[in-house]
Motif scaffolding. Structure first.
Motif, PDB file in Angstrom:
ATOM      1  N   THR A  48       2.002   4.718   8.007  1.00 13.97           N
ATOM      2  CA  THR A  48       3.078   3.754   8.124  1.00 13.97           C
ATOM      3  C   THR A  48       2.841   2.650   7.105  1.00 13.97           C
ATOM      4  OG1 THR A  48       4.348   2.420   9.701  1.00 13.97           O
ATOM      5  CG2 THR A  48       1.941   2.397   9.932  1.00 13.97           C
ATOM      6  N   GLY A  49       3.828   1.853   6.912  1.00 16.89           N
ATOM      7  CA  GLY A  49       3.690   0.728   5.997  1.00 16.89           C
ATOM      8  C   GLY A  49       4.771  -0.286   6.322  1.00 16.89           C
ATOM      9  N   SER A  50       4.666  -1.432   5.736  1.00 20.86           N
ATOM     10  CA  SER A  50       5.662  -2.462   5.987  1.00 20.86           C
ATOM     11  C   SER A  50       7.026  -1.978   5.484  1.00 20.86           C
ATOM     12  CB  SER A  50       5.281  -3.765   5.284  1.00 20.86           C
ATOM     13  OG  SER A  50       5.404  -3.600   3.878  1.00 20.86           O
ATOM     14  N   ARG A  51       8.063  -2.508   6.071  1.00 22.58           N
ATOM     15  CA  ARG A  51       9.422  -2.147   5.639  1.00 22.58           C
ATOM     16  C   ARG A  51       9.615  -2.483   4.164  1.00 22.58           C
ATOM     17  NH1 ARG A  51      14.648  -5.208   6.374  1.00 22.58           N
ATOM     18  NH2 ARG A  51      16.315  -3.650   6.225  1.00 22.58           N
ATOM     19  N   ASP A  52       9.139  -3.650   3.745  1.00 21.04           N
ATOM     20  CA  ASP A  52       9.282  -4.051   2.338  1.00 21.04           C
ATOM     21  C   ASP A  52       8.602  -3.057   1.405  1.00 21.04           C
ATOM     22  OD1 ASP A  52      10.770  -6.284   3.018  1.00 21.04           O
ATOM     23  OD2 ASP A  52       9.084  -7.679   2.859  1.00 21.04           O
ATOM     24  N   LYS A  56      10.642  -0.825  -1.340  1.00 17.43           N
ATOM     25  CA  LYS A  56      10.299  -0.906  -2.774  1.00 17.43           C
ATOM     26  C   LYS A  56       9.984   0.478  -3.333  1.00 17.43           C
ATOM     27  CE  LYS A  56       7.236  -3.118  -6.052  1.00 17.43           C
ATOM     28  NZ  LYS A  56       5.956  -3.725  -6.280  1.00 17.43           N
ATOM     29  N   ARG A  57       9.207   1.280  -2.584  1.00 13.51           N
ATOM     30  CA  ARG A  57       8.869   2.637  -3.047  1.00 13.51           C
ATOM     31  C   ARG A  57      10.108   3.505  -3.211  1.00 13.51           C
ATOM     32  NH1 ARG A  57       3.928   5.437  -0.115  1.00 13.51           N
ATOM     33  NH2 ARG A  57       4.797   7.140  -1.282  1.00 13.51           N
ATOM     34  N   ILE A  64      17.335   3.222  -7.287  1.00 14.40           N
ATOM     35  CA  ILE A  64      18.460   2.556  -6.637  1.00 14.40           C
ATOM     36  C   ILE A  64      18.095   1.102  -6.367  1.00 14.40           C
ATOM     37  CG2 ILE A  64      19.404   4.667  -5.613  1.00 14.40           C
ATOM     38  CD1 ILE A  64      18.038   3.967  -2.982  1.00 14.40           C
ATOM     39  N   SER A  65      19.105   0.314  -6.040  1.00  8.45           N
ATOM     40  CA  SER A  65      18.866  -1.115  -5.781  1.00  8.45           C
ATOM     41  C   SER A  65      18.050  -1.300  -4.508  1.00  8.45           C
ATOM     42  CB  SER A  65      20.203  -1.855  -5.643  1.00  8.45           C
ATOM     43  OG  SER A  65      20.828  -1.515  -4.408  1.00  8.45           O
ATOM     44  N   ILE A  66      17.472  -2.474  -4.393  1.00  5.71           N
ATOM     45  CA  ILE A  66      16.702  -2.815  -3.198  1.00  5.71           C
ATOM     46  C   ILE A  66      17.594  -2.731  -1.956  1.00  5.71           C
ATOM     47  CG2 ILE A  66      15.530  -4.722  -1.990  1.00  5.71           C
ATOM     48  CD1 ILE A  66      13.729  -3.390  -4.020  1.00  5.71           C
ATOM     49  N   GLU A  67      18.819  -3.231  -2.061  1.00  7.80           N
ATOM     50  CA  GLU A  67      19.738  -3.195  -0.913  1.00  7.80           C
ATOM     51  C   GLU A  67      20.060  -1.752  -0.521  1.00  7.80           C
ATOM     52  OE1 GLU A  67      21.635  -4.146   2.311  1.00  7.80           O
ATOM     53  OE2 GLU A  67      20.583  -5.634   1.106  1.00  7.80           O
ATOM     54  N   GLU A  68      20.320  -0.885  -1.495  1.00 10.11           N
ATOM     55  CA  GLU A  68      20.588   0.535  -1.188  1.00 10.11           C
ATOM     56  C   GLU A  68      19.356   1.181  -0.554  1.00 10.11           C
ATOM     57  OE1 GLU A  68      23.597   2.244  -4.554  1.00 10.11           O
ATOM     58  OE2 GLU A  68      21.686   1.409  -5.272  1.00 10.11           O
TER      59      GLU A  68
END
Length: 126
Positions: A48-52, A56-57, A64-68
């Protein structure tokens, strides 16, 4: 004819059981720990990892964009969680299903592999 989610689940469960009974295999996926249980042929690790970190990965890998990427990560996480819960009644995030939980945002792939191998050796699985 399109397969239903239930028929997909049943096929996955059948194949997973056959793989587990044979042993010597690595299965990656959210439901493997639930399907395999704490059977001696299985060693369950949740990465697992942080959502951020995940966003980013995905953003970098898919271009794709960060929002996408954020929408994609959230959508896929929810789909996986709901799929497993619907057919097993269990929560994939519950630590009781795993021998260990590791954060892939804190360790690189080589370190994660070393940690997992060492833990499996301690359990006399390797």
């Amino acid at each position: 004819v399109q397969a239903t989610d239930l028929s997909k689940y049943l096929k996955i469960a059948k194949n997973f059981k056959a793989i587990g009974e044979k042993g010597g295999s690595i299965v990656v996926g959210s439901g493997g720990a639930i399907l395999g249980g704490m059977n001696e042929n299985y060693f369950h690790v949740r990465l697992t990892g942080s959502r951020d970190f995940r966003v980013k990965r995905i953003s970098e890998a898919a271009g794709i964009s960060i929002e996408e990427a954020r929408e994609l990560v959230d959508e896929r996480s929810l789909m996986r969680t709901e799929f497993i819960s619907r057919y097993t009644g269990k929560n994939v995030a519950d630590p009781e299903h795993y021998h260990m939980i590791l954060r892939n945002d804190l360790f690189n792939a080589d370190d994660l592999a070393s940690i997992i191998i060492h833990a499996m050796q301690l359990k006399k699985m390797l």
